[in-house]
Design an enzyme around this catalytic site. Structure first.
Site, short mmCIF file in Angstrom:
data_model
loop_
_atom_site.label_atom_id
_atom_site.label_comp_id
_atom_site.label_asym_id
_atom_site.label_seq_id
_atom_site.Cartn_x
_atom_site.Cartn_y
_atom_site.Cartn_z
N GLU A 1 -14.78 66.06 -52.93
CA GLU A 1 -14.12 66.29 -54.22
C GLU A 1 -12.80 67.04 -54.05
O GLU A 1 -12.69 67.94 -53.23
CB GLU A 1 -15.02 67.08 -55.18
CG GLU A 1 -16.35 66.41 -55.47
CD GLU A 1 -16.22 65.08 -56.20
OE1 GLU A 1 -15.11 64.76 -56.69
OE2 GLU A 1 -17.23 64.35 -56.25
N GLY A 2 -11.84 66.67 -54.87
CA GLY A 2 -10.51 67.27 -54.77
C GLY A 2 -10.37 68.62 -55.48
O GLY A 2 -11.27 69.07 -56.19
N PHE A 3 -9.22 69.21 -55.28
CA PHE A 3 -8.90 70.54 -55.81
C PHE A 3 -9.07 70.63 -57.32
O PHE A 3 -9.61 71.60 -57.84
CB PHE A 3 -7.45 70.86 -55.43
CG PHE A 3 -7.01 72.25 -55.79
CD1 PHE A 3 -7.33 73.32 -54.99
CD2 PHE A 3 -6.22 72.47 -56.92
CE1 PHE A 3 -6.90 74.61 -55.30
CE2 PHE A 3 -5.78 73.75 -57.24
CZ PHE A 3 -6.12 74.82 -56.43
N ASN A 4 -8.62 69.60 -58.01
CA ASN A 4 -8.57 69.71 -59.48
C ASN A 4 -9.90 69.47 -60.16
O ASN A 4 -10.15 70.01 -61.23
CB ASN A 4 -7.49 68.79 -60.02
CG ASN A 4 -6.12 69.34 -59.71
OD1 ASN A 4 -5.72 70.36 -60.26
ND2 ASN A 4 -5.42 68.72 -58.77
N TRP B 1 2.83 60.69 -60.50
CA TRP B 1 2.70 59.35 -59.92
C TRP B 1 1.70 59.40 -58.79
O TRP B 1 2.04 59.64 -57.64
CB TRP B 1 4.08 58.90 -59.42
CG TRP B 1 4.20 57.45 -59.10
CD1 TRP B 1 3.72 56.40 -59.82
CD2 TRP B 1 4.86 56.88 -57.96
NE1 TRP B 1 4.05 55.21 -59.21
CE2 TRP B 1 4.75 55.48 -58.06
CE3 TRP B 1 5.56 57.42 -56.87
CZ2 TRP B 1 5.29 54.60 -57.12
CZ3 TRP B 1 6.11 56.56 -55.93
CH2 TRP B 1 5.98 55.16 -56.05
N ARG B 2 0.42 59.17 -59.12
CA ARG B 2 -0.66 59.25 -58.13
C ARG B 2 -0.70 57.94 -57.36
O ARG B 2 -0.75 56.86 -57.96
CB ARG B 2 -1.97 59.51 -58.87
CG ARG B 2 -3.20 59.67 -58.00
CD ARG B 2 -3.25 61.03 -57.32
NE ARG B 2 -4.63 61.35 -56.93
CZ ARG B 2 -5.21 60.88 -55.81
NH1 ARG B 2 -4.52 60.12 -54.99
NH2 ARG B 2 -6.45 61.20 -55.55
N THR C 1 -7.64 63.84 -62.17
CA THR C 1 -7.88 65.23 -62.57
C THR C 1 -6.61 66.08 -62.39
O THR C 1 -6.43 67.07 -63.07
CB THR C 1 -9.05 65.87 -61.78
OG1 THR C 1 -8.82 65.67 -60.40
CG2 THR C 1 -10.37 65.26 -62.17
N PHE C 2 -5.75 65.67 -61.48
CA PHE C 2 -4.46 66.35 -61.29
C PHE C 2 -3.66 66.26 -62.59
O PHE C 2 -3.08 67.24 -63.06
CB PHE C 2 -3.73 65.65 -60.14
CG PHE C 2 -2.46 66.29 -59.65
CD1 PHE C 2 -2.45 67.03 -58.48
CD2 PHE C 2 -1.26 66.12 -60.34
CE1 PHE C 2 -1.27 67.60 -58.01
CE2 PHE C 2 -0.07 66.68 -59.88
CZ PHE C 2 -0.08 67.41 -58.71
N1 LIG Z 1 1.80 67.34 -53.84
C1 LIG Z 1 1.06 66.51 -54.59
N2 LIG Z 1 -0.22 66.27 -54.24
C2 LIG Z 1 -0.93 65.44 -55.01
C3 LIG Z 1 -0.40 64.79 -56.14
N3 LIG Z 1 -1.36 64.02 -56.67
C4 LIG Z 1 -2.45 64.19 -55.92
N4 LIG Z 1 -2.20 65.05 -54.90
C5 LIG Z 1 -3.12 65.51 -53.85
O1 LIG Z 1 -4.31 64.78 -53.90
C6 LIG Z 1 -5.35 65.53 -54.48
C7 LIG Z 1 -5.94 64.68 -55.56
O2 LIG Z 1 -7.21 65.06 -55.85
P1 LIG Z 1 -7.55 65.77 -57.24
O3 LIG Z 1 -6.78 67.00 -57.36
O4 LIG Z 1 -9.00 65.91 -57.24
O5 LIG Z 1 -7.08 64.79 -58.36
P2 LIG Z 1 -7.41 63.26 -58.61
O6 LIG Z 1 -6.07 62.63 -58.61
O7 LIG Z 1 -8.21 63.10 -59.85
O8 LIG Z 1 -8.30 62.71 -57.45
P3 LIG Z 1 -9.92 62.76 -57.33
O9 LIG Z 1 -10.43 63.79 -58.31
O10 LIG Z 1 -10.17 63.15 -55.92
O11 LIG Z 1 -10.38 61.38 -57.65
C8 LIG Z 1 -4.72 66.80 -55.06
O12 LIG Z 1 -5.55 67.91 -55.03
C9 LIG Z 1 -3.49 66.95 -54.14
O13 LIG Z 1 -3.86 67.58 -52.94
C10 LIG Z 1 0.97 65.06 -56.47
O14 LIG Z 1 1.52 64.56 -57.44
N5 LIG Z 1 1.64 65.91 -55.66
#
Ligand SMILES: Nc1nc2c(ncn2[C@@H]2O[C@H](COP(=O)(O)OP(=O)(O)OP(=O)(O)O)[C@@H](O)[C@H]2O)c(=O)[nH]1
Ligand SMILES: *[C@@H]1O[C@H](CO)[C@@H](O)[C@H](O)[C@H]1NC(C)=O
Ligand SMILES: *[C@@H]1O[C@H](CO)[C@@H](O)[C@H](O)[C@H]1NC(C)=O
Length: 405
Positions: free
Chosen positions: A52-55, A264-265, A365-366
């Protein structure tokens, strides 16, 4: 709420090496020390599914913080503090050189978190500990039910299981261990968790693994927003982002009027979710459209992205050809070595939070966290709940989770 009648206790000694004649103590002295540190304080640890990611993890934190805050208001779980799980080897943080666990204070304003819930950093627990090992009394490993809609309805329930796949990581620390693991199938609200803790009333160190499984009791209510408000980024990061907004984007107020913010993901979203996200050329068209219709007097676009250098360059060239000024957050040399991926991502989120208009990525989630921040800042919701559409097909409007004060 139903406690399934047969309860299997699952006693697993994870680290037999510490189970010596002296019980769990290394020596007589440390046994004494153990007794002496056993004050009335109890600690609740939790961890989240590694991929799971940071957000998403920020949302899981809120569920636990709100749980403790609510319980303590009712005089329950009074002795408990919530241990902030260090950030360890996050899947998306590819260039992060630091592999040791990162404390929450690097990203968040701990005093502000503490104003909402009794949180503590793991290192503070270490400092208090007189032992060589930190021993968790019980880890409750949560698991999803195979079929969430048994008998046709989604019920809140939990049930102890005989076993489950689980390898504790303890955020990379070799000196944390546990006396017992209990596997629990769990579904429903997080306020049901304290029922589990009744299995071992005297525990002082409790951990919940797979903390992402329990759900918010009331997503988006006043309490939710109060907690969300307390989740401020630390002052240093806020300052760096503000300096950038001032110098590069020419704005020195909270609610900027002169740039578009885009999240922009790309990466896995571009690969696996082409039904939800546009191609690069589709993105160019949509940005142009927004600029013409929503911000006719604005020329500046700030783009937060996890795109490759190649993709960034193509998007930038195309937008510049249309006459726009395009900005990405590019860390300077000092920052590249000092900042990890997590820090840069936060700076980009802060910058998007202050944009005159924001457009994000579907179900990221970002993006959600940026939208919340904008609600707290007081932007009109129309400028916030917008998404990039796929090139073709359906483009459902994003849900509006508006602030409740
Ligand atoms: N610097 C930067 N990193 C990003 C960006 N978008 C995504 N990331 C990276 O990728 C991760 C995406 O995981 P989440 O934060 O969980 O957000 P999410 O896009 O919903 O992805 P999941 O929850 O994992 O499905 C972030 O924590 C960042 O580390 C962005 O616009 N800029
Ligand atoms: C623990 O407390 C007792 C009594 O309060 C004291 O006599 C003893 O020295 C303490 N032990 C350690 C290791 O601090
Ligand atoms: C466990 O190890 C970490 C990192 O080496 C250290 O900072 C911490 O104090 C140790 N904890 C205990 C209880 O000894």
């Amino acid at each position: 709420m139903k406690l399934i009648s047969t309860i299997f206790f699952n006693l697993i000694l994870i680290n037999a090496a510490i189970n010596t004649e002296n019980g769990y103590c290394v020596s007589k002295d440390s046994c004494e020390a153990t007794k002496n540190t056993s004050s009335d304080k109890k600690w609740l640890f939790y961890d989240v599914n590694p991929p799971e990611g940071f957000n998403l993890r920020r949302d899981v934190y809120m569920r636990f913080a709100i749980l403790l805050s609510n319980e303590q208001k009712q005089g329950k779980l009074k002795e408990f503090g919530l241990v902030l799980p260090p950030w360890y080897k996050l899947y998306h943080w590819k260039t992060t050189k630091k592999r040791e666990p990162i404390p929450w204070g690097i990203f968040f304003d701990i005093e502000s978190l503490k104003s909402f819930a009794p949180v503590v950093e793991l290192y503070e627990i270490f400092e208090k500990s007189l032992q060589k090992q930190l021993i968790i009394d019980t880890i409750y490993v949560l698991q999803n039910y195979d079929n969430p809609f048994e008998n046709g309805l989604f019920e809140d329930k939990w049930e102890v299981q005989e076993e489950c796949p689980y390898v504790p990581q303890y955020w990379g620390y070799g000196n944390i261990t546990a006396n017992e693991i209990i596997c629990v199938k769990f579904q429903g609200k997080i306020s049901m968790l304290p029922e589990l803790f009744q299995l071992h009333r005297n525990d002082k160190f409790i951990m919940v693994a797979h903390g992402e499984i329990p759900l918010h009791d009331n997503y988006g209510d006043r309490k939710y927003w109060k907690c969300r408000k307390s989740m401020k980024f630390n002052k240093k990061l806020t300052e760096i982002a503000f300096n950038y907004i001032k110098e590069k984007l020419n704005c020195d107020t909270e609610l900027c009027k002169n740039y578009l913010g885009v999240h922009w993901r790309r990466q896995d979203f571009a690969k696996y979710r082409s039904k939800d996200v546009p191609t690069t050329s589709g993105t160019v068209k949509q940005i142009q459209n927004i600029m013409q219709n929503k911000l006719p007097h604005v020329q500046t676009v700030f783009i937060a992205t996890d795109a490759s250098a190649k993709e960034r360059e193509i998007l930038q060239n195309n937008l510049e050809t249309l006459g726009y000024n395009v900005h990405y957050y590019v860390p300077n040399i000092a920052e590249v070595t000092e900042f990890d991926d997590g820090t840069i991502a936060i700076l980009e989120q802060i910058i998007c939070s202050h944009a005159a208009f924001f457009v994000g990525t579907h179900e990221s989630t970002f993006t959600f966290r940026i939208q919340e921040e904008r609600e707290l800042l007081g932007f009109p919701s129309d400028t916030t709940f917008n998404r990039l559409c796929p090139d073709k097909g359906n483009c459902e409007k994003p849900s509006r989770w508006t602030v409740v004060n």
